[in-house]
Design an enzyme around this catalytic site. Sequence first.
Site, short mmCIF file in Angstrom:
data_model
loop_
_atom_site.label_atom_id
_atom_site.label_comp_id
_atom_site.label_asym_id
_atom_site.label_seq_id
_atom_site.Cartn_x
_atom_site.Cartn_y
_atom_site.Cartn_z
N LYS A 180 85.38 61.00 109.39
CA LYS A 180 86.04 62.08 110.13
C LYS A 180 87.56 62.00 110.10
O LYS A 180 88.24 63.02 110.17
CB LYS A 180 85.59 62.03 111.61
N GLU A 236 78.67 51.70 120.33
CA GLU A 236 79.31 50.52 119.75
C GLU A 236 79.60 49.50 120.86
O GLU A 236 79.65 49.87 122.05
CB GLU A 236 80.68 50.92 119.17
N ASP A 248 85.84 60.74 119.42
CA ASP A 248 84.94 61.17 118.35
C ASP A 248 84.73 62.69 118.43
O ASP A 248 84.79 63.40 117.42
CB ASP A 248 83.60 60.41 118.48
N LYS A 290 85.82 66.00 115.86
CA LYS A 290 84.95 67.10 115.45
C LYS A 290 85.55 68.45 115.85
O LYS A 290 85.43 69.44 115.12
CB LYS A 290 83.56 66.89 116.02
N GLY A 329 72.81 58.56 112.16
CA GLY A 329 71.67 57.82 111.59
C GLY A 329 71.85 57.69 110.09
O GLY A 329 72.45 58.55 109.45
N1 LIG Z 1 76.49 55.99 111.01
C1 LIG Z 1 76.33 57.28 111.26
O1 LIG Z 1 75.28 57.71 111.77
C2 LIG Z 1 77.42 58.27 110.91
C3 LIG Z 1 77.22 59.64 111.15
C4 LIG Z 1 78.22 60.57 110.77
C5 LIG Z 1 79.41 60.10 110.22
N2 LIG Z 1 79.59 58.75 110.05
C6 LIG Z 1 80.84 58.28 109.45
O2 LIG Z 1 80.55 57.78 108.14
C7 LIG Z 1 81.40 56.67 107.84
C8 LIG Z 1 80.55 55.46 107.51
O3 LIG Z 1 79.78 55.13 108.64
P1 LIG Z 1 78.89 53.80 108.70
O4 LIG Z 1 78.08 53.92 109.93
O5 LIG Z 1 78.25 53.57 107.39
O6 LIG Z 1 80.03 52.70 108.94
P2 LIG Z 1 79.89 51.14 108.65
O7 LIG Z 1 78.47 50.71 108.83
O8 LIG Z 1 80.96 50.48 109.45
O9 LIG Z 1 80.21 51.01 107.09
C9 LIG Z 1 81.49 51.17 106.55
C10 LIG Z 1 81.70 50.07 105.52
O10 LIG Z 1 82.93 50.32 104.82
C11 LIG Z 1 83.61 49.07 104.72
N3 LIG Z 1 85.03 49.29 104.49
C12 LIG Z 1 86.08 49.31 105.38
N4 LIG Z 1 87.24 49.53 104.75
C13 LIG Z 1 86.95 49.63 103.42
C14 LIG Z 1 87.74 49.80 102.25
N5 LIG Z 1 89.07 49.95 102.33
N6 LIG Z 1 87.12 49.81 101.06
C15 LIG Z 1 85.77 49.65 100.97
N7 LIG Z 1 84.98 49.45 102.04
C16 LIG Z 1 85.55 49.47 103.25
C17 LIG Z 1 83.31 48.40 106.04
O11 LIG Z 1 83.61 47.03 106.01
P3 LIG Z 1 84.08 46.36 107.45
O12 LIG Z 1 82.85 46.38 108.28
O13 LIG Z 1 84.54 44.98 107.05
O14 LIG Z 1 85.18 47.24 107.99
C18 LIG Z 1 81.82 48.68 106.16
O15 LIG Z 1 81.05 47.74 105.44
C19 LIG Z 1 82.28 56.47 109.08
O16 LIG Z 1 83.52 57.09 108.87
C20 LIG Z 1 81.49 57.15 110.20
O17 LIG Z 1 82.33 57.64 111.23
C21 LIG Z 1 78.62 57.83 110.36
#
Ligand SMILES: NC(=O)c1ccc[n+]([C@@H]2O[C@H](COP(=O)([O-])OP(=O)(O)OC[C@H]3O[C@@H](n4cnc5c(N)ncnc54)[C@H](OP(=O)(O)O)[C@@H]3O)[C@@H](O)[C@H]2O)c1
Length: 348
Positions: free
Chosen positions: A130, A214, A225, A229, A326
């Site tokens: 986002k 979290e 958040d 949006k 999710g």
């Molecule tokens: N999960 C959901 O349901 C959901 C829904 C809608 C949108 N989103 C969005 O989608 C994105 C991903 O979500 P997620 O839940 O998958 O997050 P996540 O589980 O925290 O995964 C993100 C990954 O990216 C890594 N990362 C951080 N900086 C990086 C860089 N410079 N280069 C490469 N990798 C890097 C992180 O490592 P570290 O942990 O070491 O930082 C982590 O392993 C977020 O922006 C989130 O807001 C998520």
Amino acid sequence: MRGMRALGLGVIGFGVVGRGFASLFLRRRDLLEEAFGRPVRVVGISDVARGNAFDERGLDLERCLRAAESGVDLGEATGAGGLPGMELASHPAVDVVIDLTPTNLSDGEPGYSHLRRALESGKHAITTNKGPIALRYGELKELACSRGLHLKFEGTVMSGTPVLEMAQRELAGSHIESVRGILNGTTNYVLTRMEEGLSYAEALREAQRLGYAEADPTADVEGFDALAKALILSHVIFGAGLRPEEVPRKGISGLSHETVEEAHSQGKRYKLLVEVSREGGSVRASVAPTLVGPEEMLYHVRGVENAISFRTETLGEVFVKGPGAGATATAQAVLHDLLSLARDLRGR
Ligand SMILES: NC(=O)c1ccc[n+]([C@@H]2O[C@H](COP(=O)([O-])OP(=O)(O)OC[C@H]3O[C@@H](n4cnc5c(N)ncnc54)[C@H](OP(=O)(O)O)[C@@H]3O)[C@@H](O)[C@H]2O)c1
């Protein structure tokens, strides 16, 4: 399709959504290849925590998933030395950069730099992050347009539940006057449980135990958040370049159990609503706990579910409800964006 150059995907961020996308890609690759009319391969994955892997012939995603689940470095597990995100974003074997890095609402990094590098290098870009879209949409969109490239980000609002492209394509010409939405599942869960008798602290602890909130819940409960949006909706649907400081924001941490009960006794519920509307020549947006009655469909949205109501001139109210988060639901948004890109490239 044999002998044709494959479409190369570069995935940056292999956390919840990155791994969800890899699993879904394995199940839906045929659909993507049919849509693009050529083989589709994930050629690179880059994750600061899990390592980098790169193979122009296409990575073994099952192996990558096993490695990430068991905490083994991706490069080590695949024997395919990788590239950090910024290099992957500009590599010639990558046609589409998929940024799935964490949301940062201070400056949009690291996603902003990944998307910018991708577009400057002639790649299409997809993100569920986002930060860059809420804070720097205008600039990124202009860059994409000036190069004839596509920037897609359906997953930034309500994960894979259709909102952004539906508003732009399916509701085209309906003249959307306003939107009201429950766009943060964590706060809706907490409010739902408070109505059922828990205190704010108890409901939040339960949401954390269930993985809905979290360890640091600030982004959700203080409305940041939802603010992201609100900004994305204001840019995409209303063409307004609102900045965060122009959007009044109030979270749910100040709501007491008594206040929620009082509303309940009057047959109403508090919902953390994102509202964006056109008023005269300007666009206004806000995030605030708002009293909603049973005559509104938003009243009936319970638990972690998300929903959005569009008020239009030609259709009246159009209402969409579905998951807002999710691994698979958000991977669906990335799949949607790829299929939408394939349609755009074919000119339909
Ligand atoms: N999960 C959901 O349901 C959901 C829904 C809608 C949108 N989103 C969005 O989608 C994105 C991903 O979500 P997620 O839940 O998958 O997050 P996540 O589980 O925290 O995964 C993100 C990954 O990216 C890594 N990362 C951080 N900086 C990086 C860089 N410079 N280069 C490469 N990798 C890097 C992180 O490592 P570290 O942990 O070491 O930082 C982590 O392993 C977020 O922006 C989130 O807001 C998520």
